[in-house]
Enzyme design. Structure first.
Site, mmCIF file in Angstrom:
data_model
loop_
_atom_site.group_PDB
_atom_site.id
_atom_site.type_symbol
_atom_site.label_atom_id
_atom_site.label_comp_id
_atom_site.label_asym_id
_atom_site.label_seq_id
_atom_site.Cartn_x
_atom_site.Cartn_y
_atom_site.Cartn_z
ATOM 1 N N GLY A 1 5.380 4.502 12.756
ATOM 2 C CA GLY A 1 6.115 3.249 12.962
ATOM 3 C C GLY A 1 5.817 2.632 14.318
ATOM 4 O O GLY A 1 5.671 1.401 14.449
ATOM 5 N N LYS B 1 0.854 -1.198 0.000
ATOM 6 C CA LYS B 1 0.000 0.000 0.000
ATOM 7 C C LYS B 1 0.887 1.244 0.000
ATOM 8 O O LYS B 1 1.593 1.504 0.962
ATOM 9 C CB LYS B 1 -0.866 0.023 1.270
ATOM 10 N N CYS C 1 14.835 10.239 3.483
ATOM 11 C CA CYS C 1 15.145 9.838 4.855
ATOM 12 C C CYS C 1 16.614 10.084 5.152
ATOM 13 O O CYS C 1 16.975 10.468 6.249
ATOM 14 C CB CYS C 1 14.765 8.380 5.073
ATOM 15 N N GLU D 1 11.547 1.163 8.773
ATOM 16 C CA GLU D 1 12.514 2.185 8.345
ATOM 17 C C GLU D 1 11.866 3.521 8.611
ATOM 18 O O GLU D 1 10.881 3.882 7.949
ATOM 19 C CB GLU D 1 12.852 2.020 6.858
ATOM 20 N N SER E 1 7.140 7.554 8.994
ATOM 21 C CA SER E 1 7.550 8.346 10.149
ATOM 22 C C SER E 1 7.689 7.470 11.388
ATOM 23 O O SER E 1 7.062 6.405 11.501
ATOM 24 C CB SER E 1 6.514 9.436 10.401
ATOM 25 N N THR E 2 8.471 7.963 12.337
ATOM 26 C CA THR E 2 8.636 7.238 13.602
ATOM 27 C C THR E 2 7.311 7.165 14.351
ATOM 28 O O THR E 2 6.994 6.126 14.954
ATOM 29 C CB THR E 2 9.726 7.935 14.443
ATOM 30 N N THR E 3 6.528 8.224 14.284
ATOM 31 C CA THR E 3 5.241 8.228 14.995
ATOM 32 C C THR E 3 4.358 7.082 14.514
ATOM 33 O O THR E 3 3.819 6.315 15.321
ATOM 34 C CB THR E 3 4.506 9.572 14.728
ATOM 35 N N GLU F 1 13.249 16.637 12.520
ATOM 36 C CA GLU F 1 13.391 16.250 11.112
ATOM 37 C C GLU F 1 12.545 17.181 10.256
ATOM 38 O O GLU F 1 11.318 17.143 10.309
ATOM 39 C CB GLU F 1 12.908 14.805 10.909
HETATM 40 P P1 NAD Z 1 3.853 8.502 7.394
HETATM 41 O O1 NAD Z 1 4.364 7.718 8.555
HETATM 42 O O2 NAD Z 1 2.896 9.589 7.658
HETATM 43 O O3 NAD Z 1 3.140 7.526 6.349
HETATM 44 C C1 NAD Z 1 3.803 6.407 5.829
HETATM 45 C C2 NAD Z 1 2.772 5.389 5.380
HETATM 46 O O4 NAD Z 1 2.054 4.907 6.517
HETATM 47 C C3 NAD Z 1 1.733 5.918 4.410
HETATM 48 O O5 NAD Z 1 1.493 4.919 3.432
HETATM 49 C C4 NAD Z 1 0.516 6.103 5.292
HETATM 50 O O6 NAD Z 1 -0.705 6.013 4.577
HETATM 51 C C5 NAD Z 1 0.650 4.930 6.242
HETATM 52 N N1 NAD Z 1 -0.047 5.070 7.535
HETATM 53 C C6 NAD Z 1 -0.572 6.168 8.106
HETATM 54 N N2 NAD Z 1 -1.122 5.858 9.306
HETATM 55 C C7 NAD Z 1 -0.917 4.531 9.491
HETATM 56 C C8 NAD Z 1 -1.229 3.611 10.545
HETATM 57 N N3 NAD Z 1 -1.854 4.000 11.660
HETATM 58 N N4 NAD Z 1 -0.833 2.336 10.396
HETATM 59 C C9 NAD Z 1 -0.167 1.925 9.297
HETATM 60 N N5 NAD Z 1 0.133 2.740 8.279
HETATM 61 C C10 NAD Z 1 -0.232 4.032 8.367
HETATM 62 O O7 NAD Z 1 5.158 9.023 6.630
HETATM 63 P P2 NAD Z 1 5.235 9.920 5.348
HETATM 64 O O8 NAD Z 1 4.828 11.309 5.732
HETATM 65 O O9 NAD Z 1 4.534 9.252 4.213
HETATM 66 O O10 NAD Z 1 6.803 9.877 5.030
HETATM 67 C C11 NAD Z 1 7.724 10.727 5.637
HETATM 68 C C12 NAD Z 1 8.446 10.003 6.771
HETATM 69 O O11 NAD Z 1 8.983 8.783 6.298
HETATM 70 C C13 NAD Z 1 9.642 10.793 7.285
HETATM 71 O O12 NAD Z 1 9.669 10.739 8.687
HETATM 72 C C14 NAD Z 1 10.841 10.048 6.713
HETATM 73 O O13 NAD Z 1 12.023 10.170 7.438
HETATM 74 C C15 NAD Z 1 10.342 8.651 6.716
HETATM 75 N N6 NAD Z 1 11.101 7.840 5.755
HETATM 76 C C16 NAD Z 1 11.997 6.934 6.225
HETATM 77 C C17 NAD Z 1 12.756 6.185 5.341
HETATM 78 C C18 NAD Z 1 13.761 5.185 5.823
HETATM 79 O O14 NAD Z 1 14.191 4.348 5.032
HETATM 80 N N7 NAD Z 1 14.169 5.219 7.069
HETATM 81 C C19 NAD Z 1 12.581 6.362 3.973
HETATM 82 C C20 NAD Z 1 11.668 7.297 3.525
HETATM 83 C C21 NAD Z 1 10.905 8.028 4.433
#
Ligand code: NAD
Length: 481
Positions: free
Chosen positions: A229, A173, A280, A246, A225-227, A377
Site C-alpha cells: 500500500g 487486477k 483483513c 484498504e 498489505s500495508t507494505t 498480522e
Molecule cells: P499484497 O499487498 O501482497 O498484494 C495485494 C495486491 O497487490 C496483489 O494483487 C498484488 O499482485 C499487488 N501488488 C504487488 N506488488 C505491487 C506493487 N508494487 N504495486 C501495486 N500492486 C502490487 O497482499 P496480499 O498478500 O495479496 O493480501 C494480504 C494482505 O491484504 C494482508 O495484509 C491483509 O490484511 C490485506 N487485506 C486488507 C483488507 C482490507 O480491507 N483492509 C482486505 C483484505 C486483505
C-alpha cells in the site's frame, strides 16, 4: 481426498473482448500445491491498450445514472446465474470450502445491488431570490483497482459496484494467486455491461506497479498489505491520483470477565478462523480477562479440535488450506516463534502431514504483547489468547502497534462495552460479534497504517467522485438577460 476439477483457460477482458497475451502463468490449487490452470500474463507494456479501452468507454458511461443502475442489476443477475461455476473456480484457486465460496458470491451480488439501489439525494445548498448553489459529485475517470487473494470477488465488488455506479470505468487486477474467478467475472459480464466499462487483467508483478504508475487512471483503489500500500501511494503521488487503500490489520477482541463463555465461544472462534483467518477483519489477537480465560481457551480448543480441515471441494469441510506457500510459511513461523517464547499450543500448532498448504486451527495461550504472534498480522489460522487482569490497561494494549482496522468488545454489559469501544483507535468496533459492522451500507476505513479513505455506503460512493460546486444566478432571473 482431493477432488479434481478441470476448467477452461480464462482470458483477460478488455473493451468487452477477450484480450490476447503472449504468455501465461500457473495457478496453484492450495489443496494440492500443484498447478491446475493457466492465467493470462498481461504485461505492463500492454496496459496502454487496456487503459485506452476504459477511457474510451468513460465518456458515454458517465452520462446516465438511471441507465447505470439498470446495468448494475443486470450484472448482478448474470453473476447470480453463474454462482456454481464461480464458486468452483474460487475454491480451486483460493482454497475456501465450496459453501464459503458460494457465500462470497452472494455477498458480492448484495454489494452490487446495494449500489444499484442506492438513492443519491441532490445537494442544493441555496435556491432563493439571490442565488442558486448546488454541489454535484462527478465521476473521476478511469479507476485502477488492485485486489488480494483472500476474498477475490467480494473485495473486487467493493470497488466495482461504487466506482461504476458513480460513473467511472475500471481496470481491475486480481492477485496472481487467485486470478481466475475475477477473470471469469470479466468474461461473464462481456455483453452485459457496455464494452470497456469493466476491464479485467491478470499478470505477474510488476503488473501491479504498472497499474499504479500508468498515466490514464485518475484513481487507484487498492486492497492488500500495508507494505505494498505504501508503494502504491508513492506511485500515485506524482500525478496526484486519488487513492483508496484498504490495508493490513491486527484486530483485537477484548473479552471481559462478565461474559457467558458458552454463549460467545463459537462466534469468537469463527471471528478468528473463518476463511482460515485470512480476512483483513479477522480476530487476530484475543485479550481474555482472567476471570474467564481458562474456560474460554478450553472452549476454543474444543471447537478447534472438532473442526474438519480439508480440500474445500469435499462436503462437510469447514476450513480449507492456507492460500499460498508464502503465507503458509509465515503462519508456521509465527506459531513456532510463539512456542519458542513460552506460548502453549492448545490445539493445532503444526502443518498437517499431507500435500497442500494445510495448517489446522491453532489456539495458543501464555502469550503476551511483544511476541511476534501478538504484535504482527498472522493472516492465518493461529489465534493468540492474552490473559489480562487490569481493565484499566486494556485500551493501551489494544491501541499499541501500527494498525487500526477493526476491533471487538465482548461483555454482558453492552453499555460498558460501548464506553471501551469509544477509546479504541480503529475504523470499526463491534460489540459481541466481531465484524458485525462489515455491511454494504456502513463505512469501512482503516485508521493509521490500516488504510486511507473509505469503502462502502454513501461514503464509499463519494470516494469515487470529485466535488463540483455550481454557483448560478437565481432561477427567477434566468433567461431574462
Ligand atoms: P499484497 O499487498 O501482497 O498484494 C495485494 C495486491 O497487490 C496483489 O494483487 C498484488 O499482485 C499487488 N501488488 C504487488 N506488488 C505491487 C506493487 N508494487 N504495486 C501495486 N500492486 C502490487 O497482499 P496480499 O498478500 O495479496 O493480501 C494480504 C494482505 O491484504 C494482508 O495484509 C491483509 O490484511 C490485506 N487485506 C486488507 C483488507 C482490507 O480491507 N483492509 C482486505 C483484505 C486483505
Amino acid at each position: 481426498m482431493v477432488i479434481s476439477t478441470s476448467f477452461p483457460n480464462e482470458t483477460a477482458t478488455v473493451g468487452g473482448q477477450s484480450f490476447a497475451t503472449s504468455g501465461t502463468f500457473d495457478v496453484i490449487n492450495p489443496a494440492t500445491g500443484l498447478s491446475f490452470a493457466q492465467a493470462p500474463n498481461v504485461t505492463a507494456d500492454q496496459l496502454d491498450d487496456v487503459f485506452e479501452a476504459a477511457l474510451f468507454a468513460f465518456s458515454s458511461w458517465r452520462r446516465d445514472d438511471d441507465e447505470r443502475r439498470a446495468y448494475l442489476h443486470r450484472a448482478a443477475d448474470a453473476i447470480c446465474e453463474a454462482t456454481e461455476e464461480l464458486a468452483r473456480l474460487l475454491t480451486s484457486e483460493q482454497g475456501k470450502p465450496l459453501n464459503d465460496a458460494r457465500r462470497e458470491i452472494s455477498t458480492s451480488v448484495s454489494w452490487l445491488r446495494y449500489y444499484a439501489d442506492l438513492d443519491v439525494p441532490r445537494q442544493v445548498i441555496r435556491d432563493d431570490d439571490e442565488a442558486y448553489e448546488e454541489v454535484f459529485r462527478r465521476p473521476i475517470g478511469v479507476v485502477s483497482a488492485i485486489t488480494p487473494w483472500n476474498f477475490p470477488l467480494t473485495l473486487a465488488m467493493w470497488k466495482i459496484a461504487p466506482a461504476l455506479r458513480a460513473g467511472n470505468t475500471m481496470v481491475i487486477k486480481p492477485s496472481p494467486y487467485t486470478p481466475l474467478a475475477t477473470l471469469a467475472l470479466g468474461r461473464l459480464l462481456r455483453g452485459v455491461l457496455p464494452d470497456g466499462v469493466l476491464n479485467v487483467v491478470s499478470g505477474l508483478d510488476p503488473l501491479g506497479s504498472g497499474m499504479t504508475l500508468h498515466p490514464i487512471p485518475r484513481k487507484i483503489s487498492f486492497t492488500g498489505s500495508t507494505t505494498v500500500g505504501k508503494l502504491v501511494a508513492a506511485g500515485a503521488a506524482p500525478d496526484l491520483k486519488r487513492l483508496t487503500l484498504e490495508l493490513g490489520g491486527n484486530d483485537p477482541a477484548i473479552v471481559l470477565g462478565d461474559v457467558n463463555v458458552a454463549d460467545i465461544a463459537d462466534s469468537l472462534f469463527w471471528g478468528g478462523f473463518n476463511n482460515n483467518g485470512q480476512i483483513c477483519v479477522a480476530v487476530k489477537r484475543v485479550y481474555a480477562h482472567a476471570a474467564i480465560h481458562d474456560e474460554l481457551v478450553e472452549a476454543l480448543r474444543e471447537i478447534a479440535r472438532s473442526t474438519l480441515v480439508g480440500d474445500g471441494m469435499v462436503p462437510g469441510v469447514r476450513l480449507g488450506p492456507v492460500n499460498n506457500r508464502t503465507q503458509f510459511e509465515i503462519v508456521k513461523e509465527l506459531a513456532a516463534d510463539a512456542v519458542a517464547h513460552g506460548g502453549r499450543i492448545l490445539a493445532g500448532g503444526l502443518p498437517l502431514d499431507r500435500e497442500g498448504y494445510f495448517f489446522p486451527p491453532t489456539v495458543v495461550d501464555r502469550v503476551h504483547d511483544g511476541m511476534r504472534l501478538v504484535d504482527e498480522e498472522q493472516f492465518g489460522p493461529v489465534m493468540p489468547i492474552v490473559n489480562f487482569t487490569d481493565e484499566a490497561q486494556i485500551i493501551d494494549m489494544v491501541n499499541r502497534g501500527p494498525y487500526g482496522l477493526t476491533a471487538s468488545v465482548w461483555s454482558a454489559d453492552v453499555d460498558h462495552a460501548l464506553v471501551l469501544a469509544a477509546q479504541i483507535d480503529s475504523g470499526q468496533v463491534a460489540i459481541n460479534r466481531h465484524g458485525r459492522g462489515v455491511l454494504p451500507h456502513l463505512p469501512f476505513s482503516g485508521h493509521r497504517l490500516s488504510g486511507l479513505g473509505v469503502e462502502n455506503g454513501m461514503w464509499g460512493l463519494d470516494s469515487y467522485t470529485e466535488l463540483q460546486t455550481i454557483a448560478a444566478p437565481p432561477r427567477n432571473t434566468r433567461n431574462s438577460a
